[in-house]
Design an enzyme around this catalytic site. Structure first.
Site, PDB file in Angstrom:
ATOM      1  N   CYS A 116       0.818  -1.223   0.000  1.00 21.08           N
ATOM      2  CA  CYS A 116       0.000   0.000   0.000  1.00 21.08           C
ATOM      3  C   CYS A 116       0.853   1.277   0.000  1.00 21.08           C
ATOM      4  CB  CYS A 116      -0.945   0.006   1.196  1.00 21.08           C
ATOM      5  SG  CYS A 116      -2.131  -1.338   1.148  1.00 21.08           S
ATOM      6  N   HIS A 243      -3.309   7.567   2.706  1.00 25.07           N
ATOM      7  CA  HIS A 243      -3.695   6.244   2.214  1.00 25.07           C
ATOM      8  C   HIS A 243      -5.100   5.947   2.719  1.00 25.07           C
ATOM      9  CE1 HIS A 243      -3.819   2.140   1.179  1.00 25.07           C
ATOM     10  NE2 HIS A 243      -3.573   1.649   2.374  1.00 25.07           N
ATOM     11  N   ASN A 273     -10.135   0.226   0.193  1.00 21.41           N
ATOM     12  CA  ASN A 273      -8.668   0.298   0.165  1.00 21.41           C
ATOM     13  C   ASN A 273      -8.182  -0.250  -1.175  1.00 21.41           C
ATOM     14  OD1 ASN A 273      -5.919   0.006   0.494  1.00 21.41           O
ATOM     15  ND2 ASN A 273      -6.046  -0.939   2.517  1.00 21.41           N
TER      16      ASN A 273
HETATM   17  N1  COA Z   1     -18.675  -8.361   9.707  1.00 23.72           N
HETATM   18  C1  COA Z   1     -19.111  -8.591  10.948  1.00 23.72           C
HETATM   19  N2  COA Z   1     -18.288  -8.929  11.957  1.00 23.72           N
HETATM   20  C2  COA Z   1     -16.983  -9.050  11.688  1.00 23.72           C
HETATM   21  C3  COA Z   1     -16.459  -8.833  10.404  1.00 23.72           C
HETATM   22  C4  COA Z   1     -17.358  -8.476   9.401  1.00 23.72           C
HETATM   23  N3  COA Z   1     -16.965  -8.206   8.120  1.00 23.72           N
HETATM   24  N4  COA Z   1     -15.121  -8.997  10.458  1.00 23.72           N
HETATM   25  C5  COA Z   1     -14.809  -9.323  11.716  1.00 23.72           C
HETATM   26  N5  COA Z   1     -15.925  -9.358  12.471  1.00 23.72           N
HETATM   27  C6  COA Z   1     -16.064  -9.647  13.895  1.00 23.72           C
HETATM   28  C7  COA Z   1     -14.950 -10.505  14.417  1.00 23.72           C
HETATM   29  O1  COA Z   1     -15.209 -11.862  14.198  1.00 23.72           O
HETATM   30  C8  COA Z   1     -14.937 -10.139  15.873  1.00 23.72           C
HETATM   31  O2  COA Z   1     -15.978 -10.830  16.520  1.00 23.72           O
HETATM   32  P1  COA Z   1     -15.783 -11.428  18.001  1.00 23.72           P
HETATM   33  O3  COA Z   1     -15.490 -10.236  18.865  1.00 23.72           O
HETATM   34  O4  COA Z   1     -17.074 -12.088  18.268  1.00 23.72           O
HETATM   35  O5  COA Z   1     -14.609 -12.354  17.881  1.00 23.72           O
HETATM   36  C9  COA Z   1     -15.321  -8.669  15.880  1.00 23.72           C
HETATM   37  O6  COA Z   1     -15.943  -8.419  14.606  1.00 23.72           O
HETATM   38  C10 COA Z   1     -14.138  -7.754  16.061  1.00 23.72           C
HETATM   39  O7  COA Z   1     -13.125  -8.148  15.156  1.00 23.72           O
HETATM   40  P2  COA Z   1     -11.755  -7.407  15.097  1.00 23.72           P
HETATM   41  O8  COA Z   1     -10.942  -7.970  13.959  1.00 23.72           O
HETATM   42  O9  COA Z   1     -11.118  -7.385  16.446  1.00 23.72           O
HETATM   43  O10 COA Z   1     -12.302  -5.966  14.719  1.00 23.72           O
HETATM   44  P3  COA Z   1     -11.586  -4.577  14.714  1.00 23.72           P
HETATM   45  O11 COA Z   1     -12.331  -3.628  15.559  1.00 23.72           O
HETATM   46  O12 COA Z   1     -10.111  -4.692  14.930  1.00 23.72           O
HETATM   47  O13 COA Z   1     -11.808  -4.120  13.215  1.00 23.72           O
HETATM   48  C11 COA Z   1     -10.590  -4.002  11.145  1.00 23.72           C
HETATM   49  C12 COA Z   1     -11.289  -4.898  12.162  1.00 23.72           C
HETATM   50  C13 COA Z   1      -9.905  -4.908  10.128  1.00 23.72           C
HETATM   51  C14 COA Z   1     -11.639  -3.132  10.457  1.00 23.72           C
HETATM   52  C15 COA Z   1      -9.562  -3.104  11.865  1.00 23.72           C
HETATM   53  O14 COA Z   1      -8.713  -3.893  12.656  1.00 23.72           O
HETATM   54  C16 COA Z   1      -8.728  -2.338  10.894  1.00 23.72           C
HETATM   55  O15 COA Z   1      -9.211  -1.453  10.235  1.00 23.72           O
HETATM   56  N6  COA Z   1      -7.424  -2.624  10.844  1.00 23.72           N
HETATM   57  C17 COA Z   1      -6.513  -1.947   9.953  1.00 23.72           C
HETATM   58  C18 COA Z   1      -6.629  -2.570   8.629  1.00 23.72           C
HETATM   59  C19 COA Z   1      -5.944  -1.789   7.592  1.00 23.72           C
HETATM   60  O16 COA Z   1      -6.057  -0.605   7.530  1.00 23.72           O
HETATM   61  N7  COA Z   1      -5.232  -2.507   6.741  1.00 23.72           N
HETATM   62  C20 COA Z   1      -4.629  -2.003   5.594  1.00 23.72           C
HETATM   63  C21 COA Z   1      -3.383  -1.299   5.907  1.00 23.72           C
HETATM   64  S1  COA Z   1      -2.610  -1.017   4.386  1.00 23.72           S
END
Ligand code: COA
Length: 316
Positions: A116, A243, A273
């Site tokens: 990215c 980004h 993204n």
């Molecule tokens: N729909 C519904 N629930 C979902 C889901 C979806 N698409 N994806 C995950 N969940 C659930 C998980 O299973 C988890 O459930 P649980 O608590 O019962 O286990 C819960 O949501 C929380 O998951 P988690 O992964 O801890 O969520 P989060 O608050 O960290 O958000 C992201 C997830 C990926 C959105 C967040 O971590 C993020 O934005 N990270 C950065 C990613 C990024 O920018 N990457 C690119 C960089 S170049």
């Protein structure tokens, strides 16, 4: 007099097919909701490449539009640098495919792999080449078709990405006030395991929460580094073009810079993204709608797999 690399045109190309969150969930049988995706990421829709679309076709079209905005032709391009993690082939480079598509019969092209952050790395290389006199003009392109490397059973990751391309055309200009002021690049291979593509074809794997933690601290540090290198205060920044990974990371960066939300370019809601394409796509949107104007101080930043991260400060 010193040479500066000045952006003379920006272009974007998005696949025709658009899927909102509900349509995406239906198509791939995902156990998710529009609300979850919006609240966690700010994403409402994304473009998805169709059968005839590829990193080459999207990148070539974005390049044509950047050249058109600059009033330049492909004959005037010395060098093409493409940032992509989803090339059509391992080799030849997407850049030479685009060179052919543009009808270029001279110059050179190559690809850069920095996930990215790829566009920032590619822009920095182009800037070095232009200032050293190795090339007088360059097309820098970010182009991605992440829909082809996603695991559609991994709901925490597959909802976050989209396809598209963005491009800029730069020329070396002597004694210009405009142009790239500096770029600042970083990588840390110890974090390779939190965001990567399995083998060469995928799927993409991401430890979202880990990436999130690194994103805010590393981006804040590199933004400070860019401002300090130029003896500038954050109040000097007219536009932040971040980004487009997640609205929460983008808003945190805006707050860090004390920039009002209307000075931060946001496209993640519309594009999701698009990895290496996200910064040039967002830049192209804000230049195209007249927000970013000649003379504005623009800060670009990105973080991605590697980890890699970086920032570019430029006077547009
Ligand atoms: N729909 C519904 N629930 C979902 C889901 C979806 N698409 N994806 C995950 N969940 C659930 C998980 O299973 C988890 O459930 P649980 O608590 O019962 O286990 C819960 O949501 C929380 O998951 P988690 O992964 O801890 O969520 P989060 O608050 O960290 O958000 C992201 C997830 C990926 C959105 C967040 O971590 C993020 O934005 N990270 C950065 C990613 C990024 O920018 N990457 C690119 C960089 S170049």
């Amino acid at each position: 007099m010193a040479l500066r690399s000045v952006i003379q045109g920006c272009g974007a190309c998005l696949p025709a097919q658009v899927l909102d969150n509900v349509e995406l969930a239906e198509r791939h049988g995902l156990d998710t909701t529009d609300t979850w995706i919006r609240e966690r990421s700010g994403i409402t829709r994304r473009h998805m490449a169709g059968p005839g679309e590829s990193a080459t076709s999207l990148g070539a079209e974005a390049a044509r539009r950047a050249l058109a905005q600059a009033g330049a032709t492909a004959d005037e391009v010395d060098c093409i640098i493409v940032a992509t993690a989803t090339p059509d082939n391992a080799f030849p480079a997407t850049a030479v495919h685009i060179q052919r598509e543009l009808g270029m019969t001279r110059g050179f092209g190559f690809d850069v792999s920095a996930a990215c952050t790829g566009f920032i790395f590619a822009l920095s290389i182009a800037d070095s080449m232009l200032r050293s006199g190795q090339a007088r003009s360059a097309l820098v392109i970010g182009t991605e078709v992440y829909s082809r490397i996603l695991d559609w059973t991994d709901r925490g990751t597959c909802v976050l990405f989209g396809d598209g391309a963005g491009a800029v055309f730069l020329r070396a200009v002597e004694g210009s006030e405009r142009g790239i002021l500096s770029s600042h690049l970083h990588s840390d291979g110890r974090q390779a395991g939190i965001l990567y593509v399995e083998g060469t074809d995928g799927p993409l794997r991401m430890a979202g929460r880990e990436v999130f933690k690194h994103a805010v601290t590393k981006l804040a540090a590199v933004v400070d580094e860019a401002l300090a290198a130029n003896g500038l205060d954050r109040s000097a920044v007219d536009w932040l073009v971040p980004h487009q990974a997640n609205i929460r990371i983008i808003e945190a960066m805006g707050r860090k810079l004390d920039l009002p939300p209307e000075r931060v370019v946001v496209t993640v809601d519309q594009h999701a993204n698009t990895s290496a394409a996200s910064v040039p796509l967002a830049l192209s949107v804000a230049v195209g709608d007249g927000r970013i104007r000649q003379g504005d101080l623009v800060l670009l930043e990105a973080i991605g797999g590697g980890l890699t991260w970086g920032a570019t400060l430029l006077r547009f």
